[in-house]
Write an enzyme that holds these catalytic residues in place. Structure first.
Site, PDB file in Angstrom:
ATOM      1  N   PRO A  90     -13.447   0.736   1.706  1.00 12.39           N
ATOM      2  CA  PRO A  90     -13.130  -0.221   2.976  1.00 12.39           C
ATOM      3  C   PRO A  90     -13.217  -1.414   2.476  1.00 12.39           C
ATOM      4  O   PRO A  90     -12.947  -2.444   3.126  1.00 12.39           O
ATOM      5  CB  PRO A  90     -14.262   0.503   3.704  1.00 12.39           C
ATOM      6  CG  PRO A  90     -14.726   1.806   3.158  1.00 12.39           C
ATOM      7  CD  PRO A  90     -14.114   1.859   1.789  1.00 12.39           C
ATOM      8  N   GLU A 117     -21.839   7.575  -2.711  1.00 14.64           N
ATOM      9  CA  GLU A 117     -21.852   6.090  -2.087  1.00 14.64           C
ATOM     10  C   GLU A 117     -20.993   5.408  -2.791  1.00 14.64           C
ATOM     11  O   GLU A 117     -20.848   4.144  -2.395  1.00 14.64           O
ATOM     12  CB  GLU A 117     -23.249   5.476  -2.032  1.00 14.64           C
ATOM     13  CG  GLU A 117     -24.390   6.454  -1.654  1.00 14.64           C
ATOM     14  CD  GLU A 117     -23.688   7.336  -0.182  1.00 14.64           C
ATOM     15  OE1 GLU A 117     -23.470   6.989   0.718  1.00 14.64           O
ATOM     16  OE2 GLU A 117     -24.107   8.471  -0.638  1.00 14.64           O
ATOM     17  N   ARG A 155       7.831   7.684  -0.541  1.00 13.00           N
ATOM     18  CA  ARG A 155       8.985   7.649   0.243  1.00 13.00           C
ATOM     19  C   ARG A 155       9.541   6.433  -0.130  1.00 13.00           C
ATOM     20  O   ARG A 155      10.756   6.287   0.459  1.00 13.00           O
ATOM     21  CB  ARG A 155       8.315   7.315   1.817  1.00 13.00           C
ATOM     22  CG  ARG A 155       7.390   8.378   2.270  1.00 13.00           C
ATOM     23  CD  ARG A 155       6.674   8.271   3.695  1.00 13.00           C
ATOM     24  NE  ARG A 155       7.604   7.609   4.790  1.00 13.00           N
ATOM     25  CZ  ARG A 155       8.321   8.587   5.335  1.00 13.00           C
ATOM     26  NH1 ARG A 155       8.323   9.842   5.260  1.00 13.00           N
ATOM     27  NH2 ARG A 155       9.217   8.375   6.333  1.00 13.00           N
ATOM     28  N   ASP A 170      13.349   2.332   7.759  1.00 18.62           N
ATOM     29  CA  ASP A 170      14.434   1.429   8.228  1.00 18.62           C
ATOM     30  C   ASP A 170      14.066   0.653   9.510  1.00 18.62           C
ATOM     31  O   ASP A 170      13.888  -0.517   9.450  1.00 18.62           O
ATOM     32  CB  ASP A 170      15.955   1.749   8.373  1.00 18.62           C
ATOM     33  CG  ASP A 170      16.552   2.357   7.107  1.00 18.62           C
ATOM     34  OD1 ASP A 170      15.757   2.045   5.989  1.00 18.62           O
ATOM     35  OD2 ASP A 170      17.347   2.902   7.161  1.00 18.62           O
TER      36      ASP A 170
HETATM   37  C1  4GN Z   1     -11.421   4.198   1.399  1.00 18.92           C
HETATM   38  C2  4GN Z   1     -12.299   5.319   0.863  1.00 18.92           C
HETATM   39  C3  4GN Z   1     -12.332   4.524   3.534  1.00 18.92           C
HETATM   40  C4  4GN Z   1     -11.427   4.016   2.569  1.00 18.92           C
HETATM   41  C5  4GN Z   1     -13.235   5.569   1.776  1.00 18.92           C
HETATM   42  C6  4GN Z   1     -10.399   3.222   3.425  1.00 18.92           C
HETATM   43  C7  4GN Z   1     -14.694   6.527   0.055  1.00 18.92           C
HETATM   44  N1  4GN Z   1     -13.298   5.277   3.005  1.00 18.92           N
HETATM   45  N2  4GN Z   1     -10.752   2.583   4.857  1.00 18.92           N
HETATM   46  N3  4GN Z   1     -14.364   6.449   1.035  1.00 18.92           N
HETATM   47  O1  4GN Z   1      -9.219   3.106   2.912  1.00 18.92           O
HETATM   48  C8  4GN Z   1     -17.748   5.548  -0.791  1.00 18.92           C
HETATM   49  C9  4GN Z   1     -17.082   6.120  -1.915  1.00 18.92           C
HETATM   50  C10 4GN Z   1     -16.685   5.132   0.100  1.00 18.92           C
HETATM   51  C11 4GN Z   1     -15.859   5.609  -2.034  1.00 18.92           C
HETATM   52  C12 4GN Z   1     -15.316   5.495  -0.535  1.00 18.92           C
END
Ligand code: 4GN
Length: 254
Positions: A90, A117, A155, A170
């Site tokens: 995130p 985590e 894609r 497109d």
């Molecule tokens: C990506 C990974 C959300 C996203 C995730 C995202 C795994 N959550 N919004 N979770 O693209 C702790 C370990 C969080 C990696 C991550």
């Protein structure tokens, strides 16, 4: 194009490898998708890939060593260019179609799926080229995000999409949302398919669809319209949509 996924749960990639657009692209040898499990690069008898965070707090972190050993095991890594290491979290740069297009120019993408985590920051600093986020929400692991990235980039590869499949691609490319779609039955619970779609008048149908796309983008994603220069014809269609919309009170569920 080559994808390598580094994941504690390689089985999560099996369905995507077998089915759908990505499955077909692999069978046709337009892309490859291989998984590497950091657990295979542990040296202790418990094969541990995680440890407690310094400073305390709940949960565990993925340790550096099995991840770097996984990276080192990848053969033929093009260190200079066209091989990029991506970490999904995130905290990353928000993925959009422009970034997708950029990434599709690479020869080889290595996607790191975090668990627990997350991973030790020093691994990110030393080995990750781009941290990417799908949006402002949290998943239990990076696998589903990695799979989404692989799907959307695949894609873009020449020959991966059939003609009918590329139409939606497109249409997104011109910066507007899609128009509504209808199939049989012609009447469902007293709701009719818009008459123009049954008219056989292809020019009128195209006009209606463009008007819907402009209007729906204006209603749902006005930010997309701000970045787009409309032609006079498009401005006219949008004004028509707004006029019609004023008269019909739409009920949104949320
Ligand atoms: C990506 C990974 C959300 C996203 C995730 C995202 C795994 N959550 N919004 N979770 O693209 C702790 C370990 C969080 C990696 C991550």
């Amino acid at each position: 194009m080559r994808f390598t996924a580094i994941t504690l749960f390689p089985e999560m990639f099996d369905a995507t490898k077998q089915y759908g657009v990505v499955g077909r692209a692999i069978k046709d040898k337009r892309i490859t998708l291989d998984c590497i499990n950091p657990r295979d690069f542990t040296k202790d008898k418990h094969r541990s890939v995680d440890d407690r965070p310094y400073g305390g707090g709940p949960g565990m972190l993925m340790t550096i060593e099995p991840l770097t050993a996984s990276l080192k095991s990848i053969v033929d890594v093009n260190i200079d260019e066209r091989s990029k290491v991506i970490y999904l979290s995130p905290q990353g740069r928000k993925l959009d179609q422009n970034l997708v297009k950029e990434l599709s120019q690479q020869q080889h993408l290595i996607l790191i799926s975090g668990r627990y985590e997350g991973v030790d920051q020093r691994f990110i600093d030393e080995s990750v080229d781009i941290e990417i986020s799908l949006g402002d929400f949290v998943l239990s692991g990076g696998e589903i995000a990695s799979l989404a990235v692989i799907d959307t980039i695949a894609r873009q590869i020449d020959g991966v999409l059939g003609h009918s499949e590329s139409v939606i691609e497109d249409s997104f490319e011109d910066g507007l949302l899609d128009h509504p779609h209808y199939t049989r039955p012609e009447v469902y619970k007293n709701k009719k398919v818009p008459a123009v779609l049954l008219s056989g008048n292809h020019k009128e149908i195209e006009r209606w669809r463009l008007k819907q796309r402009l209007g729906i983008t204006w209603q749902k994603r006005p930010d997309l319209l701000m970045n787009k220069k409309l032609t006079n014809e498009e401005k006219l269609l949008l004004e028509e949509y707004k006029k019609e919309f004023k008269n019909i009170k739409k009920s949104f569920r949320i």
